[in-house]
Design a protein around this motif. Structure first.
Motif, PDB file in Angstrom:
ATOM      1  N   ALA A 152       0.821  -1.208   0.000  1.00  0.00           N
ATOM      2  CA  ALA A 152       0.000   0.000   0.000  1.00  0.00           C
ATOM      3  C   ALA A 152       0.855   1.258   0.000  1.00  0.00           C
ATOM      4  O   ALA A 152       0.454   2.284  -0.551  1.00  0.00           O
ATOM      5  CB  ALA A 152      -0.940   0.001   1.207  1.00  0.00           C
ATOM      6  N   MET A 153       2.016   1.195   0.604  1.00  0.00           N
ATOM      7  CA  MET A 153       2.862   2.382   0.704  1.00  0.00           C
ATOM      8  C   MET A 153       3.695   2.635  -0.542  1.00  0.00           C
ATOM      9  O   MET A 153       4.266   3.711  -0.699  1.00  0.00           O
ATOM     10  CB  MET A 153       3.805   2.263   1.911  1.00  0.00           C
ATOM     11  CG  MET A 153       3.110   2.172   3.231  1.00  0.00           C
ATOM     12  SD  MET A 153       2.087   3.607   3.536  1.00  0.00           S
ATOM     13  CE  MET A 153       0.733   2.861   4.406  1.00  0.00           C
ATOM     14  N   LEU A 154       3.781   1.664  -1.429  1.00  0.00           N
ATOM     15  CA  LEU A 154       4.594   1.838  -2.637  1.00  0.00           C
ATOM     16  C   LEU A 154       3.821   2.623  -3.690  1.00  0.00           C
ATOM     17  O   LEU A 154       2.679   2.295  -3.995  1.00  0.00           O
ATOM     18  CB  LEU A 154       5.011   0.478  -3.194  1.00  0.00           C
ATOM     19  CG  LEU A 154       5.864  -0.381  -2.270  1.00  0.00           C
ATOM     20  CD1 LEU A 154       6.244  -1.672  -2.972  1.00  0.00           C
ATOM     21  CD2 LEU A 154       7.103   0.356  -1.803  1.00  0.00           C
ATOM     22  N   PRO A 155       4.443   3.653  -4.267  1.00  0.00           N
ATOM     23  CA  PRO A 155       3.751   4.474  -5.265  1.00  0.00           C
ATOM     24  C   PRO A 155       3.784   3.821  -6.648  1.00  0.00           C
ATOM     25  O   PRO A 155       4.542   4.211  -7.527  1.00  0.00           O
ATOM     26  CB  PRO A 155       4.538   5.783  -5.255  1.00  0.00           C
ATOM     27  CG  PRO A 155       5.921   5.350  -4.920  1.00  0.00           C
ATOM     28  CD  PRO A 155       5.767   4.178  -3.973  1.00  0.00           C
ATOM     29  N   MET A 156       2.982   2.786  -6.803  1.00  0.00           N
ATOM     30  CA  MET A 156       2.970   2.064  -8.078  1.00  0.00           C
ATOM     31  C   MET A 156       1.547   1.670  -8.435  1.00  0.00           C
ATOM     32  O   MET A 156       0.725   1.449  -7.549  1.00  0.00           O
ATOM     33  CB  MET A 156       3.840   0.817  -7.980  1.00  0.00           C
ATOM     34  CG  MET A 156       3.331  -0.202  -6.992  1.00  0.00           C
ATOM     35  SD  MET A 156       4.377  -1.636  -6.960  1.00  0.00           S
ATOM     36  CE  MET A 156       3.228  -2.854  -6.362  1.00  0.00           C
ATOM     37  N   PRO A 157       1.265   1.576  -9.704  1.00  0.00           N
ATOM     38  CA  PRO A 157      -0.039   1.053 -10.092  1.00  0.00           C
ATOM     39  C   PRO A 157      -0.029  -0.471  -9.967  1.00  0.00           C
ATOM     40  O   PRO A 157       1.026  -1.100  -9.986  1.00  0.00           O
ATOM     41  CB  PRO A 157      -0.172   1.477 -11.553  1.00  0.00           C
ATOM     42  CG  PRO A 157       1.226   1.606 -12.035  1.00  0.00           C
ATOM     43  CD  PRO A 157       2.042   2.028 -10.843  1.00  0.00           C
ATOM     44  N   GLY A 158      -1.182  -1.050  -9.819  1.00  0.00           N
ATOM     45  CA  GLY A 158      -1.275  -2.508  -9.787  1.00  0.00           C
ATOM     46  C   GLY A 158      -0.903  -3.136  -8.469  1.00  0.00           C
ATOM     47  O   GLY A 158      -0.356  -4.240  -8.439  1.00  0.00           O
ATOM     48  N   GLN A 159      -1.202  -2.473  -7.372  1.00  0.00           N
ATOM     49  CA  GLN A 159      -0.903  -3.050  -6.064  1.00  0.00           C
ATOM     50  C   GLN A 159      -1.738  -4.305  -5.819  1.00  0.00           C
ATOM     51  O   GLN A 159      -1.245  -5.264  -5.222  1.00  0.00           O
ATOM     52  CB  GLN A 159      -1.155  -2.029  -4.958  1.00  0.00           C
ATOM     53  CG  GLN A 159      -0.235  -0.836  -5.024  1.00  0.00           C
ATOM     54  CD  GLN A 159      -0.726   0.310  -4.158  1.00  0.00           C
ATOM     55  OE1 GLN A 159      -1.918   0.513  -3.980  1.00  0.00           O
ATOM     56  NE2 GLN A 159       0.209   1.073  -3.634  1.00  0.00           N
ATOM     57  N   MET A 160      -2.989  -4.301  -6.272  1.00  0.00           N
ATOM     58  CA  MET A 160      -3.859  -5.460  -6.060  1.00  0.00           C
ATOM     59  C   MET A 160      -3.338  -6.708  -6.772  1.00  0.00           C
ATOM     60  O   MET A 160      -3.241  -7.761  -6.135  1.00  0.00           O
ATOM     61  CB  MET A 160      -5.294  -5.154  -6.499  1.00  0.00           C
ATOM     62  CG  MET A 160      -6.063  -4.352  -5.484  1.00  0.00           C
ATOM     63  SD  MET A 160      -7.750  -3.996  -5.994  1.00  0.00           S
ATOM     64  CE  MET A 160      -8.400  -5.588  -6.365  1.00  0.00           C
ATOM     65  N   PRO A 161      -3.007  -6.658  -8.054  1.00  0.00           N
ATOM     66  CA  PRO A 161      -2.471  -7.868  -8.690  1.00  0.00           C
ATOM     67  C   PRO A 161      -1.180  -8.372  -8.032  1.00  0.00           C
ATOM     68  O   PRO A 161      -0.973  -9.574  -7.928  1.00  0.00           O
ATOM     69  CB  PRO A 161      -2.229  -7.452 -10.143  1.00  0.00           C
ATOM     70  CG  PRO A 161      -3.159  -6.320 -10.369  1.00  0.00           C
ATOM     71  CD  PRO A 161      -3.249  -5.606  -9.042  1.00  0.00           C
ATOM     72  N   VAL A 162      -0.342  -7.462  -7.589  1.00  0.00           N
ATOM     73  CA  VAL A 162       0.886  -7.888  -6.899  1.00  0.00           C
ATOM     74  C   VAL A 162       0.523  -8.598  -5.587  1.00  0.00           C
ATOM     75  O   VAL A 162       1.105  -9.635  -5.247  1.00  0.00           O
ATOM     76  CB  VAL A 162       1.828  -6.691  -6.640  1.00  0.00           C
ATOM     77  CG1 VAL A 162       3.017  -7.103  -5.786  1.00  0.00           C
ATOM     78  CG2 VAL A 162       2.299  -6.099  -7.956  1.00  0.00           C
ATOM     79  N   ALA A 163      -0.461  -8.068  -4.855  1.00  0.00           N
ATOM     80  CA  ALA A 163      -0.911  -8.717  -3.620  1.00  0.00           C
ATOM     81  C   ALA A 163      -1.477 -10.099  -3.915  1.00  0.00           C
ATOM     82  O   ALA A 163      -1.227 -11.053  -3.167  1.00  0.00           O
ATOM     83  CB  ALA A 163      -1.950  -7.847  -2.921  1.00  0.00           C
TER      84      ALA A 163
END
Length: 175
Positions: free
Chosen positions: A53-64
């Motif tokens: 959540a703290m990383l400024p990147m798109p696609g946090q959900m797919p990475v999770a």
């Protein structure tokens, strides 16, 4: 952590399988380990979700989702933790992360006032990316580790409270 609370507030496996953004993972989402509410699976999910959540990147959900599938921790909890950063909280979190990174790198403040607009960010990206990234990674590590340890401790405390309550009830019944 009370399982009943989590079961009431987390989406069902069917609801997550129906989400369009998670369609490519649909086949792998049938693993029961992804849905268990254990201390290990929930605390790992919260730790990873808060870090991402703290990383400024798109696609946090797919990475999770990929990490939950790989390491087999609770998928809905990881996805819920990722939503700590949302359009309402993102400006404050990333501004704080930038300030932390700028302090650690001893970077002077930008000459112009900070604006949370795409055009300002694209113009100033060269100046702010290093402090922002450093601050975000540090906040991610701290919040992820804190979330993991806090969940472990809270879960253990809750279990001990329930054991104590059962012990007291047994003592009262035997008297």
């Amino acid at each position: 952590m009370p399982r009943d609370f989590l079961k009431r507030h987390l989406p069902s496996p069917e609801a997550l399988r129906r989400r369009k953004g998670l369609a490519i993972f649909r086949g792998r989402m049938s693993d029961p380990e992804l849905w268990h509410l254990t201390r290990r699976s929930v605390s790992a999910a919260i730790g990873v979700g808060l870090f991402l959540a703290m990383l400024p990147m798109p696609g946090q959900m797919p990475v999770a989702v990929v990490l939950a599938l790989r390491y087999r921790f609770n998928l809905p909890v990881a996805l819920a933790a990722v939503f700590v950063t949302n359009p309402l909280t993102m400006p404050a979190i990333y501004l704080f992360a930038y300030e932390v990174g700028a302090f650690l790198l001893q970077t002077p403040a930008p000459a112009t006032a900070f604006e949370f607009t795409f055009s300002w960010l694209s113009q100033r990206a060269g100046e702010i990316w290093q402090p922002l990234l450093l601050g975000c990674v540090l906040l991610g590590i701290v919040s992820g580790a804190g979330g993991f340890l806090g969940t472990q401790l809270l879960w253990r405390w809750h279990v001990l409270q329930r054991w104590e309550k059962r012990r007291m009830l047994r003592r009262l019944r035997s008297s």
